[in-house]
Design a protein around this motif. Structure first.
Motif: not given
Length: 420
Positions: A264-266, A305-306, A310-311, A321-323
């Motif tokens: 929903k919000i990434g 993220q860790r 930003r992915v 190539n959106k993951l």
């Protein structure tokens, strides 16, 4: 999930067609088909102490069989001609016992309609039925339970309950390297170097394969980025040291919210990758039997993220190539997404898949399988069916042929693997 070279007949082909998302038996089962989010409540973790008489009566920790209550109806199966056939339907509230050294298999299984289905999540065995709720006692007298428990080869149950077995507390145990078995040696040398080759198909898909990046050629910022992301993947995957289970396992409610938040919000979670991908995202969207690429995608997202990145900078609509599951739940799309993100493809016959490398069965097409290396030689792996880790040296030839022939693997730029 199957590699194309495993296709030997039309029966196998029919199984393959059901796997593009990761692209009636002898029992009485009529309607139950595992959904992938089955759980069980641990009522006895099987831990305790034993007295060591040799050392003068000292007490030492031991691991015994765990006892669990099924939280929903589930079927148990038995192996026949390399297929798991239905044996009995167990009602919710059934108590089962699972040995501490349980094994897993990824055999084809027969669903309630009689269709053969492939599952990369697989099944664990041998389980023992302890008791059923009193309201089902007439259907399961002790004599029937005893007979079921004597099933040749043991009883199998869907491995979705492995989250309950493992729990979110503590650490995954260190995997001590096993002696290479016949199945492993049919595919790999004792060093882990493959005896097979997917070089032609991998080179066709990834023209820049084996084109490593000299770390010195990267800017200090990029070098720091890729080192940090790789370090996070390595920490999660390493099964040669004790690894916190929380990286992969979290409670169901938190996992569901994390799955929804990303869609929903990434918002990307920082732990619980297995619980989020395998028991939530894949289940909600109908590919619970083949969640391998979504699990690996979640590992990559959380590593970014860790590490503080930003992915979406590397995996996005612009690059194609959106993951996200709607794009990368298929292995063929996931492998290409890594390539388009600038990750380097490496030929597994020439280079060692270091701990934390994302591995592909074959050349990373669908149907296929993807997993992550849990050791610096690729002989220990972590996937959706074995988040605790699997030693390929103990894996059968048929399963390796089907799922674990590492033809190509991926690492971030600047992380260059050694040659064999």
């Amino acid at each position: 999930m199957l590699a194309p070279r495993s296709l030997t007949n039309l029966g196998t082909l029919s199984l393959v067609l059901a796997l593009t998302a990761c692209g009636p038996g002898n029992g009485s089962l009529t309607a139950i088909d595992e959904s992938g989010n089955e759980t069980a409540s641990v009522i006895d973790p099987g831990t305790g102490t034993a007295t060591d008489e040799v050392s003068g009566g000292n007490s030492t920790p031991v691991n015994a069989a765990q006892k669990l209550l099924l939280n929903q109806d589930m079927s148990v199966r038995y192996e026949s001609n390399n297929v798991l056939e239905n044996k009995a339907e167990l009602p919710s509230g059934t108590q089962i016992e699972v040995p501490a050294d349980y094994s897993s298999k990824n055999l084809d299984y027969r669903d309630s309609s009689g269709k053969l289905v492939r599952s990369s999540t697989g099944f664990i065995y041998p389980i023992k039925i302890v008791s059923v709720p009193s309201s089902f006692a007439s259907q399961f007298p002790q004599s029937k339970i005893d007979t079921l428990n004597k099933t040749s080869g043991g009883l199998f149950i869907f491995a979705s309950i492995v989250g309950s077995l493992q729990g979110a507390e503590g650490s995954f145990a260190v995997i001590t390297p096993a002696t290479p078995g016949a199945g492993f040696l049919a595919n790999y040398q004792t060093s882990g170097k493959p005896k097979f080759s997917y070089t032609t198909s991998s080179t066709k898909r990834f023209p820049k394969i084996n084109k490593g990046v000299d770390p010195a050629s990267l800017s200090s910022a990029d070098r720091a980025k890729w080192n940090a992301i790789y370090a996070e993947l390595r920490k999660v995957a390493n099964r040669e040291v004790a690894t916190p289970k929380s990286y992969l396992m979290i409670d169901s409610a938190t996992a569901k919210q994390a799955s929804l938040d990303y869609e929903k919000i990434g918002k990307v979670a920082t732990n619980g990758a297995w619980s989020i991908a395998v028991q939530q995202t894949a289940v909600r969207h109908g590919f619970s039997n083949v969640p391998c690429a979504e699990f690996q995608s979640e590992l990559v997202r959380e590593a970014y993220q860790r590490a503080g990145y930003r992915v979406s900078d590397d995996f996005n609509t612009t690059k194609g190539n959106k993951l996200i599951w709607s794009n990368t739940a298929a292995v063929v799309n996931f492998s290409m997404a890594l390539y388009k993100a600038g990750w380097i493809a490496w030929d597994g016959t020439k280079y060692k898949p270091m701990t934390g490398a994302i591995l592909m069965n074959g050349s990373g097409i669908s149907p296929g399988h993807t997993y992550i290396s849990g050791s610096d030689d690729g002989m220990i792996i972590v996937d959706n069916g074995a988040p605790q880790g699997r030693d390929l040296r103990k894996t059968s030839q048929s399963i390796i042929d089907m799922m674990f022939e590492t033809g190509v693997f991926f690492l971030p730029p600047g992380i260059n693997p050694p040659t064999w």
